[in-house]
Design a protein around this motif. Structure first.
Motif, PDB file in Angstrom:
ATOM      1  N   THR A 167       3.722  -5.955 -33.218  1.00  0.00           N
ATOM      2  CA  THR A 167       5.040  -5.439 -33.643  1.00  0.00           C
ATOM      3  C   THR A 167       4.895  -4.378 -34.735  1.00  0.00           C
ATOM      4  OG1 THR A 167       5.236  -7.303 -35.201  1.00  0.00           O
ATOM      5  CG2 THR A 167       6.267  -7.557 -33.020  1.00  0.00           C
ATOM      6  N   VAL A 212       6.027 -10.196 -26.978  1.00  0.00           N
ATOM      7  CA  VAL A 212       6.987 -11.306 -26.937  1.00  0.00           C
ATOM      8  C   VAL A 212       6.554 -12.327 -25.894  1.00  0.00           C
ATOM      9  CG1 VAL A 212       9.367 -11.940 -26.403  1.00  0.00           C
ATOM     10  CG2 VAL A 212       8.890  -9.906 -27.812  1.00  0.00           C
ATOM     11  N   ASP A 258       7.396  -5.905 -25.282  1.00  0.00           N
ATOM     12  CA  ASP A 258       7.682  -6.944 -24.288  1.00  0.00           C
ATOM     13  C   ASP A 258       6.455  -7.813 -24.056  1.00  0.00           C
ATOM     14  OD1 ASP A 258      10.258  -6.035 -24.029  1.00  0.00           O
ATOM     15  OD2 ASP A 258       9.868  -4.817 -22.235  1.00  0.00           O
ATOM     16  N   ARG A 266      12.777  -3.906 -32.373  1.00  0.00           N
ATOM     17  CA  ARG A 266      13.643  -3.246 -31.378  1.00  0.00           C
ATOM     18  C   ARG A 266      14.562  -2.228 -32.071  1.00  0.00           C
ATOM     19  NH1 ARG A 266      12.928  -5.354 -26.531  1.00  0.00           N
ATOM     20  NH2 ARG A 266      12.490  -7.580 -26.268  1.00  0.00           N
ATOM     21  N   ASP A 302      10.817 -18.396 -36.926  1.00  0.00           N
ATOM     22  CA  ASP A 302      11.852 -17.561 -36.308  1.00  0.00           C
ATOM     23  C   ASP A 302      11.248 -16.223 -35.884  1.00  0.00           C
ATOM     24  OD1 ASP A 302      14.154 -16.372 -35.440  1.00  0.00           O
ATOM     25  OD2 ASP A 302      14.966 -15.999 -37.452  1.00  0.00           O
ATOM     26  N   GLN A 337      12.311 -14.329 -33.647  1.00  0.00           N
ATOM     27  CA  GLN A 337      13.356 -13.401 -33.212  1.00  0.00           C
ATOM     28  C   GLN A 337      13.646 -12.342 -34.273  1.00  0.00           C
ATOM     29  OE1 GLN A 337      14.359 -13.629 -30.093  1.00  0.00           O
ATOM     30  NE2 GLN A 337      15.495 -11.694 -30.331  1.00  0.00           N
ATOM     31  N   GLN A 338      13.564 -12.719 -35.528  1.00  0.00           N
ATOM     32  CA  GLN A 338      13.822 -11.750 -36.596  1.00  0.00           C
ATOM     33  C   GLN A 338      12.826 -10.596 -36.535  1.00  0.00           C
ATOM     34  OE1 GLN A 338      13.895 -13.536 -40.473  1.00  0.00           O
ATOM     35  NE2 GLN A 338      14.246 -11.603 -41.535  1.00  0.00           N
ATOM     36  N   GLU A 339      11.570 -10.892 -36.280  1.00  0.00           N
ATOM     37  CA  GLU A 339      10.555  -9.853 -36.159  1.00  0.00           C
ATOM     38  C   GLU A 339      10.809  -8.993 -34.914  1.00  0.00           C
ATOM     39  OE1 GLU A 339       6.953  -7.796 -37.273  1.00  0.00           O
ATOM     40  OE2 GLU A 339       8.354  -9.113 -38.335  1.00  0.00           O
ATOM     41  N   ILE A 340      11.246  -9.660 -33.834  1.00  0.00           N
ATOM     42  CA  ILE A 340      11.506  -8.918 -32.586  1.00  0.00           C
ATOM     43  C   ILE A 340      12.660  -7.934 -32.788  1.00  0.00           C
ATOM     44  CG2 ILE A 340      12.285  -9.166 -30.199  1.00  0.00           C
ATOM     45  CD1 ILE A 340      10.859 -11.927 -30.198  1.00  0.00           C
ATOM     46  N   GLU A 341      13.753  -8.398 -33.401  1.00  0.00           N
ATOM     47  CA  GLU A 341      14.915  -7.538 -33.598  1.00  0.00           C
ATOM     48  C   GLU A 341      14.595  -6.375 -34.547  1.00  0.00           C
ATOM     49  OE1 GLU A 341      17.726  -7.466 -32.016  1.00  0.00           O
ATOM     50  OE2 GLU A 341      16.927  -9.098 -30.778  1.00  0.00           O
TER      51      GLU A 341
END
Length: 453
Positions: free
Chosen positions: A429, A412, A409, A376, A367, A369-373
């Motif tokens: 990140t 990702v 970006d 952010r 997952d 996305q958890q690291e991305i959120e």
């Protein structure tokens, strides 16, 4: 008093007979009678002649008493001067000592005239002429007057010593307790050393340090008169400090030995555990190679060999530390154990790195996305703080945050493809969150310092 040896001998002889001369009348009469026992018959002058002899003898006795008082006062004052010069090297103290020496020379001159007058006239002669008795009386009265005058100068000089003498005595009052504290500290250190040796610990280094203080104790015993008050006080402080350090270390030595024994056991156990853990690194690397791209695990390839080498070196140092402990080389044992701990820490970090890497890569591959959120959110939080109370952000804050957005970006986008470099993504990140955190610290620091615009 100063002067030639002959003059000093005469002064000493005069002092020796003054006791007899100053005896109460009955005792003096008895002594005089004894001195003439068995001698010839003395011719006495009657009338005015005998009266003049008596007057001359009275003048001689008065001069002797004045001489005795002067000598006593000078002796007592010399003690005060020696007290001052022993503890005070100020210009005022040196000037006082010089003045006393000059006064002493004048006292010697007056004393010489008195002794000359005594030597010149033998008042016990049978054929003493009345005129000679009159001359003797005049010279002895003159000598007495000079002795009284110089005694007055001496008394006035003594009265002016009050401030210097008070200061010297105050300083000397500090000296005795300081020296006694140093001696007590040495005795205490010696007792502590004997006790620790009695328990089977050699403490050779402590014994050598204590022995090195012996010359200092000798100088302390020689006193401030030889070495000066200031230096003696400093020496007492040094001896006290060094002796207390020896005592403290001696008292702590059994505890220190037990602590080293405990560390030896603990580090040996840790080295054995690391050997077991290191054996599990290779399976972790195998899974990393099977599931992730080479960029995710290549830097971990040396870990198995690093672990083996690190543990081996640690065990060698442990053996050296155990030998140092057996030989009671406590500083060496402690230093070696510190080196063992550093080796095991480095090995532990390397072994843990492989397992931590696999855990992180598993989580992000499942997952991302958890690291991305998470990243952010850190950027948005910094952006909100940068805009607080402003219509436009400060370029010093906005520029690094804009760069951080672009960097995220790109990270990702790098996840697209068949074999994404998840490790590179995690490093990016983390770096972006670090940039956001520094901007936040900068803004808070400026506003906290009243520099916000």
């Amino acid at each position: 008093m100063t002067g030639t040896h002959a003059q000093q001998a005469k002064v000493s002889a005069v002092r020796d007979v003054l006791g007899l001369m100053l005896l109460p009348a009955p005792l003096a009469a008895a002594a005089l009678s004894a001195s003439f026992a068995g001698g010839g018959t003395r011719r006495w002058f009657g009338g005015r002649g005998e009266s003049r002899r008596a007057d001359a003898q009275a003048a001689k006795d008065a001069a002797a008493a004045a001489f005795y008082e002067l000598d006593t006062a000078q002796r007592e004052l010399r003690i005060s001067i020696e007290t001052i010069t022993a503890v005070d090297d100020s210009p005022a103290a040196r000037r006082t000592a010089d003045d006393f020496a000059a006064l002493g020379r004048r006292i010697d001159e007056v004393s010489h005239r008195y002794i000359t007058a005594v030597d010149t006239h033998d008042l016990d002669r049978d054929d003493l002429e009345p005129s000679a008795a009159s001359r003797a009386r005049g010279e002895l009265n003159g000598a007495r007057d000079e002795l009284v005058r110089i005694k007055g100068e001496l008394d006035r000089f003594a009265q002016g010593l009050g401030p210097l003498l008070d200061k010297a005595e105050t300083q000397l009052a500090r000296l005795a307790p300081a020296v006694e504290r140093a001696r007590a500290a040495l005795r205490s250190a010696s007792g502590a050393l004997d006790a620790v040796r009695g328990s089977g610990l050699r403490a050779d280094d402590l014994a050598a340090r204590l022995a090195a203080l012996a010359p200092e104790l000798t100088k302390l015993n020689e006193g401030a008169g030889r070495h000066g008050l200031t230096e003696t006080l400093h020496r007492a402080d040094r001896v006290l400090r060094d002796a207390e350090a020896v005592r403290s270390e001696a008292e702590r030595l059994p505890e220190r030995a037990a602590e080293i024994d405990k560390r030896l056991v603990s580090l040996r156990t840790r080295a054995q555990a690391l050997t077991t853990r290191a054996a599990g690194v290779e399976p972790v690397l195998s899974e990393l190679r099977r599931r992730f791209s080479a960029a995710c695990w290549q830097d971990l390839q040396p870990v198995p060999q690093q672990a083996v080498t690190g543990v081996r070196q640690a065990e060698e140092k442990l053996s050296e530390a155990a030998k140092a402990r057996d030989e009671q080389r406590w500083p060496d044992a402690a230093a070696l154990l510190g080196a063992v701990r550093a080796l095991l820490n480095a090995t532990d970090e390397a072994v843990s790195a492989a397992g931590d890497r696999l855990q992180q890569l598993n989580a992000v591959s499942k997952d991302p996305q958890q690291e991305i959120e998470r990243t952010r959110f850190a950027i948005r939080d910094a952006q909100r703080l940068a805009m607080a109370g402003r219509h436009t952000p400060d370029p010093r804050h906005a520029r690094p945050l804009d760069d951080a957005v672009a960097r995220l970006d790109r990270a990702v986008a790098g996840l697209e493809g068949r074999h994404p470099d998840y490790w590179h993504f995690l490093q990016e990140t983390e770096a972006v969150r670090g940039t956001a955190g520094r901007v936040v610290e900068q803004i808070r620091g400026e506003r906290g310092g009243g520099q916000a615009r």
